[in-house]
Design an enzyme around this catalytic site. Structure first.
Site, PDB file in Angstrom:
ATOM      1  N   LYS A  56      27.322  -0.616   1.918  1.00 48.50           N
ATOM      2  CA  LYS A  56      25.840  -1.070   1.421  1.00 48.50           C
ATOM      3  C   LYS A  56      25.386  -0.180  -0.038  1.00 48.50           C
ATOM      4  O   LYS A  56      25.757   0.988  -0.329  1.00 48.50           O
ATOM      5  CB  LYS A  56      24.869  -0.795   2.343  1.00 48.50           C
ATOM      6  CG  LYS A  56      23.539  -1.170   2.237  1.00 48.50           C
ATOM      7  CD  LYS A  56      22.616  -0.826   3.141  1.00 48.50           C
ATOM      8  CE  LYS A  56      21.067  -1.565   3.105  1.00 48.50           C
ATOM      9  NZ  LYS A  56      20.397  -1.373   3.978  1.00 48.50           N
ATOM     10  N   SER A 114      18.018  -4.991   6.296  1.00 43.29           N
ATOM     11  CA  SER A 114      18.300  -5.206   4.706  1.00 43.29           C
ATOM     12  C   SER A 114      19.870  -5.169   4.439  1.00 43.29           C
ATOM     13  O   SER A 114      20.242  -5.502   3.217  1.00 43.29           O
ATOM     14  CB  SER A 114      17.545  -4.076   4.051  1.00 43.29           C
ATOM     15  OG  SER A 114      18.015  -2.828   4.600  1.00 43.29           O
ATOM     16  N   SER A 133      17.685  -2.000  10.153  1.00 41.65           N
ATOM     17  CA  SER A 133      18.385  -2.724   9.298  1.00 41.65           C
ATOM     18  C   SER A 133      19.744  -3.028   9.170  1.00 41.65           C
ATOM     19  O   SER A 133      20.385  -3.621   8.435  1.00 41.65           O
ATOM     20  CB  SER A 133      18.052  -2.199   7.939  1.00 41.65           C
ATOM     21  OG  SER A 133      16.816  -2.585   7.173  1.00 41.65           O
TER      22      SER A 133
END
Ligand code: MG
Ligand code: ZN
Lengths: 453, 99, 463
Positions: free
Chosen positions: C57, C132, C156
């Site tokens: 990420k 996310s 997330s």
């Protein structure tokens, strides 16, 4: 009509660590800008603080030296505000749970006699960087070498009643902190900074007047000057029927005046909250007690002991106790057998002058004791001893040797002289014979030999 | 509105965030909506005595006072918006301008 | 060609395919970087993740690729240090192959709030990936990489894992170093792992775990063991918190969880209903604490030392701050900074922040009570619905926040949890969530791997 002045001081002291408060960068002074920085003190994305154990130890030591209560659990908090030399947009400090509270500093006020000024709190925090506003036109230049330097903030109660008392408090506070090895407390290097709060009121009033904050003083003398200026400014305003606005003022050493900082747009709202990056700071009671045991004798206790143990005057004890090194030297000289009061006289004058110049004691306590002994025995005069002392500073000789070389020995003892003359005559039979045969110029030689004894 | 436009402007100043032209009303509406929603926490009685909660270690581990700076894989100059002689530069702070 | 070099070439091909499919899951990658990683792995001693390609990420900092947090304010920023998790992955022999798309600064539940465009669901481009950590979830779901790092602040990883049909594991808070994870809500943030199956997720989690002298919130615990799949679950007590099975639960989700619960029983687990009474307060508590911490954590993006600077109208410093942060941050990030500033500001602190801390403690205590009462693990649906349509929840922030209703409480309590695929409804994946006591990741992963084996996680489940 007179005014009563009420002063409280916030003192930021740099803790004498090698590395910064929350990162492993070296604490430096006067290095090229931004050369001692890392992800943590630059506030880079993803960096995290890890507290320096030595800074915590020194902060706790300061708290103990100031008679504070150390809290077994204290909490690091974030103080949020924007400033270009504050890399994270917040300062890691302590807020509602500080390291220590409720201490005090004792000293003698010129106006009010012996006094104890309360310490409200002592907490740990990190310093910001440095902003230079006058180096590049229209620009502020930021150096973060200083960012993250460990500090203890020491807040006094509103207990001081005059600018002179504020100065005396600072002098004592500095002595204590230097004694305890917490900081070098150098205002020039920024390792001690003072923010002062001052308000005035009519004598007898119990409510406090509106206070202002005075900053930017670079010496204790200037703290006194700045506070005097601010007192006069407030008194004049009130006497004109004006009100005092709560504001921050900067002291200008050149003019001796204080001037308000350009008004900020916002009243401060720092939005303190516990720093989620740092679990609570927990100090075991046993560790705190162990730390207490390592504290040296504090200046006030030392002053009292010097008077009671050595019988020296209060004034001398005060001068000696003001500097740990001086007091230690005094005790060594007295222990080496010199008369304490005479030792004190010597140390607060010639010795201190030389020490202030060189930062060291070139004359070992034993040699000074010897010199004091020579004066005491009448071997040299006090005036001669001063010359000998100057010589002792330069060369590692014994006081008597110097006294003889400089022909400063005064012989008050006829028996001794007789002995020396006999010894010389016995040691040089050939010269004696020649003298007797009329070589009278040898007299000088004999006198010289006697002087050498 | 629970969070008025004046409050939004005050908060935006504290947070140093510009509210884009024409969006102030919408921001005030969104913030009010969120505050109304989180206000249901008020239903939980205060009286209950609970130890404060923190995930992670109970106490902070302290570091030794060793100088050992984390290295930077590339220099500050590579990512700083404006530098001169090793300093970061920003417009001079208004409070520091001469009167 | 060595096998590692072949892997590197194949991963590059698959990343190109993912790009061509318009998933928008990556923010930066290059064949050159992957090949360099492959050479490094070949030259190093063999590790537990030998040659495993991993996507990361883009809020986890790396020195060889940019870290943007999907924000304009960090466009082009390359960190001068690597996150501890990156260092550990490399030590274990993994190849870091791509930086993945996310909601800006990890603030969102759909990966629609990326400054660089939304991520598309691999099975239906009109739907969201969840977020996310949407980019990482999608790359694992699409088979581009076997595993990826994401981050959790309030679910997330688990939530997009559920939407995309992969395994997502959140460790105990303090298990994995946050050093190099760009902070959002520091008391909640956890680097977490996506895997195609439980075993690979367990291996990756184990290799990044352990105390870190650079993160004072890590706990000194040995990394979790990589569990063997148990033959049965006899003696394992699984609790079903009734607050996680509301009447209006999506029918497909209910059917899938029912099937999974039956499977747990068939494996020998003792299943019983329990209660976590403060569950309904988890989302509002989260939306006080996370924005408060975020407002402070994001103060450093001021245009002074790094990032994209914008000048203000009068050329002054305050105007620079406001322009840089006003234009550099997207709507959702600005909204959360404002909310966070508001709840910490004078006059509101106690009503919001102190209150939320109090409720957080009650939520954590609910879990403690249940585990102390003899429950080993909790099982729940991960999300109330399968992946929703893009744009469906962007108009109302609170509606978006409620997508995290089943994952938030765990984050507030700092507990380990995972989501694994337990079936599909209307062709869309459904996740089941296991929650464990502190540091019981290994046992939790063992139960998950037994369940994974017992049911077909990709099979359509009839309501
Ligand atoms: Mg301070
Ligand atoms: Zn540093």
């Amino acid at each position: 009509m007179s005014w009563e002045t009420v002063i409280g001081l916030e003192v930021h002291v740099q803790l004498a660590t090698k590395s910064k408060m929350f990162c492993r960068c070296r604490v430096t002074f006067g290095e090229p800008p931004n050369t001692h920085v890392c992800p943590v003190c630059l506030g880079l994305p993803g960096a995290l603080p890890v507290p320096n154990g030595e800074a915590v130890r020194l902060g706790a030591r300061a708290a103990l030296a100031l008679g504070c209560t150390i809290h077994p659990t204290s909490v690091f908090a974030r103080k949020n505000y924007f400033y270009p030399d504050l890399p994270k947009g917040y300062q890691i400090s302590q807020y509602d749970r500080p390291l220590a509270t409720k201490g005090g500093v004792q000293f003698v006020s010129a106006e009010r006699g012996p006094l104890r000024v309360s310490i409200t709190r002592l907490h740990l925090e990190e310093d910001a960087g440095k902003s230079l506003h006058d180096r590049y036109p229209g620009k502020t230049a930021v150096d973060l070498n200083r960012a993250g330097t460990p500090l203890a903030e020491i807040v006094s109660g509103p207990d001081l009643r005059s600018p002179a008392e504020a100065r005396a408090y600072l002098t004592t506070l500095k002595q204590i902190l230097v004694y305890s090895g917490i900081s070098d407390c150098s205002m020039e290097k920024g390792s001690l900074r003072v923010d002062a709060n001052l308000s005035i009121r009519r004598p007898g009033d119990t409510a406090l007047g509106t206070k202002t904050e005075v900053k930017n003083m670079n010496s204790f003398a200037n703290v006194e000057r700045a506070l005097t200026a601010e007192y006069q400014r407030q008194a004049a305003a009130l006497e004109r029927g004006e009100t005092i606005e709560q504001t921050t003022l900067l002291f200008d050493a050149a003019s001796g005046a204080v001037r308000p900082m350009r008004t900020k747009e916002e009243s401060h709202d720092y939005r303190y909250f516990p720093d989620p990056d740092l679990p609570p700071l927990v100090l075991d009671p046993a560790r705190i007690e162990a730390l207490r045991d390592t504290l040296p004798e504090m200046p006030e206790a030392k002053r009292q002991r010097l008077v009671s143990v050595y019988g020296i005057s209060d004034a001398d004890a005060e001068v000696l106790a003001a500097e740990q090194a001086l007091a230690d030297y005094f005790e060594a000289v007295a222990t080496a057998g010199a008369d304490p009061q005479k030792s004190a006289n010597w140390i607060r004058t010639d010795v201190k002058a030389a020490y202030n110049d060189t930062g060291a004691f070139a004359v070992e306590p034993e040699r000074l004791a010897g010199l004091i002994g020579l004066v005491e025995q009448g071997t040299v005069s006090l005036q001669a001893a001063k010359r000998i002392f100057a010589e002792l500073l330069e060369i590692p000789e014994e006081p008597l040797v110097v006294a003889k070389r400089l022909r400063l020995v005064q012989v008050g003892d006829p028996d001794a002289l007789e002995t020396w003359v006999d010894e010389v005559l016995a040691a040089f039979p050939k010269e004696v014979a020649r003298y007797r045969e009329g070589e009278t110029k040898l007299l000088g030689f004999f006198i010289g030999q006697v002087m050498k004894r | 509105m629970k969070v008025t436009t004046e409050e939004v402007l005050h908060i935006a100043k504290l947070a140093e965030i510009e509210i884009p032209e024409g969006t102030l009303e919408a921001v005030s509406r969104d913030m009010s909506r969120i505050c109304d929603y989180v206000e249901q926490l008020g239903e939980v009685p205060d009286a209950e005595s609970v130890e404060s909660f923190r995930a992670g270690p109970d106490r902070v581990a302290l570091r030794d006072d060793h100088v050992d700076p984390s290295p930077l894989a590339h220099p500050v100059e590579d990512f700083a918006p404006e530098m001169a002689d090793g300093f970061f530069l920003v417009p001079r702070l208004e409070a520091m301008e001469e009167e | 060609m060595t096998s590692t070099a072949a892997t590197a070439r194949d991963v590059g091909d698959r990343l190109r395919q993912a790009e061509a499919a318009g998933l928008n899951a990556t923010l930066s990658w290059s064949q050159e970087v992957i090949d360099r990683e492959a050479r490094r792995v070949e030259q190093a001693a063999r590790g537990a993740l030998d040659g495993l390609p991993i996507a990361v990420k883009d809020n986890i900092v790396t020195t060889d690729q940019p870290t943007t947090c999907a924000s304009r304010i960090l466009e082009g920023y390359v960190s001068p240090f690597d996150a501890t998790a990156i260092v550990r992955l490399r030590e274990a022999g993994a190849m870091i192959v791509a930086k993945t798309n996310l909601d800006e600064f990890a603030m969102g539940s759909s990966t629609e709030h990326s400054a660089f465009g939304r991520v598309r669901h691999p099975l239906d481009p009109d739907r969201v990936s969840g977020g996310s950590s949407g980019g990482s979830a999608v790359l694992v779901a699409a088979g581009t990489v076997p595993a990826a790092l994401g981050s959790e602040t309030g679910g997330s990883v688990r939530q997009p894992a559920s939407f995309c049909g992969v395994v997502g594991v959140k460790p105990t808070y303090g298990r994995v170093s946050r050093y190099g994870l760009v902070a959002f809500g520091s008391s909640l943030d956890c680097i977490s792992v996506f895997g195609q199956r439980c075993d690979v997720a367990a291996r990756v989690l184990s290799s990044i775990s352990g105390a870190d002298p650079n993160d004072a919130t890590t706990v000194d615990r040995a990394p979790p063991d990589i569990p063997e799949r148990p033959a049965n679950l006899e003696g394992v007590r699984v609790g079903l918190p009734r607050e996680y099975f509301p009447d209006d639960l999506d029918r497909g989700v209910r059917a899938a969880t029912d099937r999974a619960i039956t499977a747990l029983r068939d494996l020998g687990a003792e299943v019983s209903e329990v209660s976590l009474p403060h569950t309904r307060y988890a989302v509002p508590t989260y939306y006080v604490i996370a924005p408060a911490e975020a407002a402070s954590n994001l103060a450093r993006y001021d245009g002074v030392r790094y990032g994209v600077r914008r000048s203000g109208p009068d050329g002054g410093l305050r105007a620079l701050y406001r322009a840089t942060r006003g234009a550099g941050f997207g709507t959702e990030v600005r909204r959360r900074i404002l909310i966070g500033t508001y709840v910490l500001s004078a006059g509101y602190y106690d009503a919001y922040y102190t209150k939320a801390q109090h409720v957080r403690a009650l939520i954590a205590r609910d879990f403690e009570d249940v585990f102390a009462g003899g429950i080993d693990y909790l099982f729940t649906p991960t999300t109330p619905t399968p992946a929703f349509r893009a744009g469906e929840k962007t108009a109302d922030p609170v509606a978006m926040y409620l997508a995290d209703v089943f994952v938030c409480a765990v984050s507030l309590a700092g507990l380990p949890a995972l989501s694994l695929p337990i079936g599909r409804t209307g062709g869309l994946p459904i996740g089941g969530q296991l929650i464990a006591p502190d540091f019981e990741e290994s046992g939790m992963l063992a139960v998950a791997s037994a369940l994974e084996e017992a049911i077909d996680g990709t099979a359509e489940v009839e309501p």
